[in-house]
Design a protein around this motif. Structure first.
Motif, PDB file in Angstrom:
ATOM      1  N   PHE A  20      -9.322  -9.522   8.571  1.00 34.61           N
ATOM      2  CA  PHE A  20      -8.804  -8.276   7.893  1.00 34.61           C
ATOM      3  C   PHE A  20      -9.423  -8.395   6.639  1.00 34.61           C
ATOM      4  N   PRO A  21     -10.299  -8.923   6.348  1.00 36.52           N
ATOM      5  CA  PRO A  21     -10.776  -8.744   5.930  1.00 36.52           C
ATOM      6  C   PRO A  21     -11.269  -7.499   4.186  1.00 36.52           C
ATOM      7  N   GLY A  22     -11.550  -7.963   3.188  1.00 36.76           N
ATOM      8  CA  GLY A  22     -11.092  -6.900   2.384  1.00 36.76           C
ATOM      9  C   GLY A  22      -9.875  -7.633   1.432  1.00 36.76           C
ATOM     10  N   PRO A  23      -9.975  -5.769  -0.047  1.00 39.52           N
ATOM     11  CA  PRO A  23      -9.285  -6.603  -1.224  1.00 39.52           C
ATOM     12  C   PRO A  23      -7.683  -6.520  -0.638  1.00 39.52           C
ATOM     13  N   ARG A  24      -6.891  -7.360  -1.155  1.00 40.35           N
ATOM     14  CA  ARG A  24      -4.972  -7.128  -1.103  1.00 40.35           C
ATOM     15  C   ARG A  24      -4.897  -5.625  -2.153  1.00 40.35           C
ATOM     16  N   MET A  25      -3.409  -5.800  -1.484  1.00 40.76           N
ATOM     17  CA  MET A  25      -2.970  -4.396  -2.073  1.00 40.76           C
ATOM     18  C   MET A  25      -2.850  -5.642  -3.791  1.00 40.76           C
ATOM     19  N   GLU A  26      -2.487  -5.985  -4.092  1.00 43.15           N
ATOM     20  CA  GLU A  26      -2.360  -6.907  -5.257  1.00 43.15           C
ATOM     21  C   GLU A  26      -3.312  -7.412  -6.144  1.00 43.15           C
ATOM     22  N   SER A  27      -4.674  -7.109  -5.617  1.00 42.56           N
ATOM     23  CA  SER A  27      -6.104  -6.633  -6.254  1.00 42.56           C
ATOM     24  C   SER A  27      -6.775  -5.437  -6.603  1.00 42.56           C
ATOM     25  N   LEU A  28      -5.717  -4.571  -6.230  1.00 39.06           N
ATOM     26  CA  LEU A  28      -5.726  -2.813  -6.329  1.00 39.06           C
ATOM     27  C   LEU A  28      -6.081  -2.672  -7.452  1.00 39.06           C
ATOM     28  N   PRO A  29      -6.494  -1.889  -8.499  1.00 39.75           N
ATOM     29  CA  PRO A  29      -6.086  -1.359  -9.957  1.00 39.75           C
ATOM     30  C   PRO A  29      -4.957  -0.955  -9.879  1.00 39.75           C
ATOM     31  N   GLU A  30      -4.608  -0.851 -11.274  1.00 43.88           N
ATOM     32  CA  GLU A  30      -3.189  -0.159 -11.513  1.00 43.88           C
ATOM     33  C   GLU A  30      -3.175   0.932 -10.998  1.00 43.88           C
ATOM     34  N   ALA A  31      -4.019   1.824 -11.625  1.00 48.32           N
ATOM     35  CA  ALA A  31      -3.927   2.833 -11.248  1.00 48.32           C
ATOM     36  C   ALA A  31      -3.641   3.400  -9.841  1.00 48.32           C
ATOM     37  N   VAL A  32      -4.880   2.910  -9.069  1.00 47.47           N
ATOM     38  CA  VAL A  32      -4.766   3.134  -7.849  1.00 47.47           C
ATOM     39  C   VAL A  32      -3.552   3.076  -7.096  1.00 47.47           C
ATOM     40  N   LEU A  33      -2.745   1.488  -7.732  1.00 49.30           N
ATOM     41  CA  LEU A  33      -1.521   1.338  -6.539  1.00 49.30           C
ATOM     42  C   LEU A  33      -0.555   2.442  -7.263  1.00 49.30           C
ATOM     43  N   ILE A  34      -0.882   2.468  -8.797  1.00 51.49           N
ATOM     44  CA  ILE A  34       0.830   3.891  -8.911  1.00 51.49           C
ATOM     45  C   ILE A  34       0.019   5.019  -8.115  1.00 51.49           C
ATOM     46  N   ARG A  35      -1.565   5.599  -7.566  1.00 51.65           N
ATOM     47  CA  ARG A  35      -1.378   6.821  -7.084  1.00 51.65           C
ATOM     48  C   ARG A  35      -0.578   6.434  -5.387  1.00 51.65           C
ATOM     49  N   ILE A  36      -0.469   5.407  -5.060  1.00 54.82           N
ATOM     50  CA  ILE A  36      -0.319   5.301  -3.818  1.00 54.82           C
ATOM     51  C   ILE A  36       0.980   4.891  -3.289  1.00 54.82           C
TER      52      ILE A  36
END
Length: 271
Positions: A20-36
């Motif tokens: 499962f390559p790719g960025p993990r949740m903790e690496s997402l920009p805060e604004a993106v995480l807030i939208r999720i």
């Protein structure tokens, strides 16, 4: 399990993670995480997501996430809403906003009304507009309660905790408690009207009270419906119940139901 077993399992874990390559949740920009997170039901945010990690806890406890949820669900716009200090509480209070008075318009006879005082010929429920009466301002209201030639009173006690308003919320946020009632006379008779609302503690001690003046409606009045309202705020900790009481009588002492008419009573807890 020996060291080789542990190493083998470790190797399997590393191999699986590489699928499962790719960025993990903790690496997402805060604004993106807030939208999720904003797409998740509010109760799950508080009871589950908040416990995942420190970052998620800070986001759930912060304003940005709840401002976004309020915007998404159309809960912002008024000046009081824009100035809300605690957006999480504002969100929950806005979603829960409803009339806590049951049977406010007499559709279910006198059901849910207690401590009923039936002076004269007692309370009666009539269809709008009634004799010598006027239509109500809202088309959703079809009936009203009417009093007789001696004092008629009725009351409801609202259990705030049972309605979902938890103790910490009532004690710290102290949201506004807004009380409204509508009254009218019939144009051929004079009448009296009173409203009394009390905020009660767990032991039913009175912590705050609003009592209207005795409204004297003269004979030959216009029979228009009048709204009366009061807002409780900064009432201090300990409020657990709201006791709503209203009533009246006619002033001509005519047998029957010539006294004040009441309907569309409401108690709401608001941000």
């Amino acid at each position: 399990v020996d060291n080789s077993g542990r190493c083998e399992k470790s190797g399997e874990k590393e191999e699986n993670s590489s699928e499962f390559p790719g960025p993990r949740m903790e690496s997402l920009p805060e604004a993106v995480l807030i939208r999720i997170l904003a797409s998740i039901p509010a109760v799950d945010l508080v009871l589950a997501c908040r416990l995942v990690c420190c970052q998620w806890k800070n986001l759930v406890d912060g304003a940005a996430l709840w401002i976004l949820k309020c915007q998404q669900e159309g809960l912002t716009g008024a000046e009081s809403e824009e100035n809300a200090e605690n957006w999480q509480n504002f969100y929950f209070l806005s979603k829960k906003r409803k009339n806590l008075i049951r049977n406010p318009c007499g559709e279910d006879d006198l059901q849910h009304w207690g401590e009923v005082e039936n002076g004269g010929d007692g309370w009666k429920i009539e269809e709008l507009p009634g004799d010598f009466g006027k239509e109500f301002p809202s088309e959703e209201v079809h009936k009203y309660f009417v009093t007789s030639y001696e004092w008629c009173r009725k009351a409801q006690v609202i259990d705030l905790k049972a309605e979902g308003y938890w103790e910490e919320l009532m004690d710290t946020t102290q949201p506004k408690i807004v009380v409204r009632d509508w009254y009218a006379g019939r144009s051929d008779a004079g009448c009296l009207y009173e409203l009394c609302v009390k905020l009660l503690s767990e032991n039913e001690d009175v912590l705050a009270e609003y009592k209207s003046e005795t409204v004297d409606i003269p004979q030959d009045n216009d029979a228009n419906w009048t709204e009366i309202s009061h807002t409780f705020s900064n009432y201090g900790p300990g409020v657990r119940f709201v006791r709503f009481e209203h009533g009246g009588q006619d002033t001509l002492f005519w047998k029957g139901w010539y006294g004040v008419r009441v309907t569309n009573s409401s108690v709401t807890v608001e941000p």
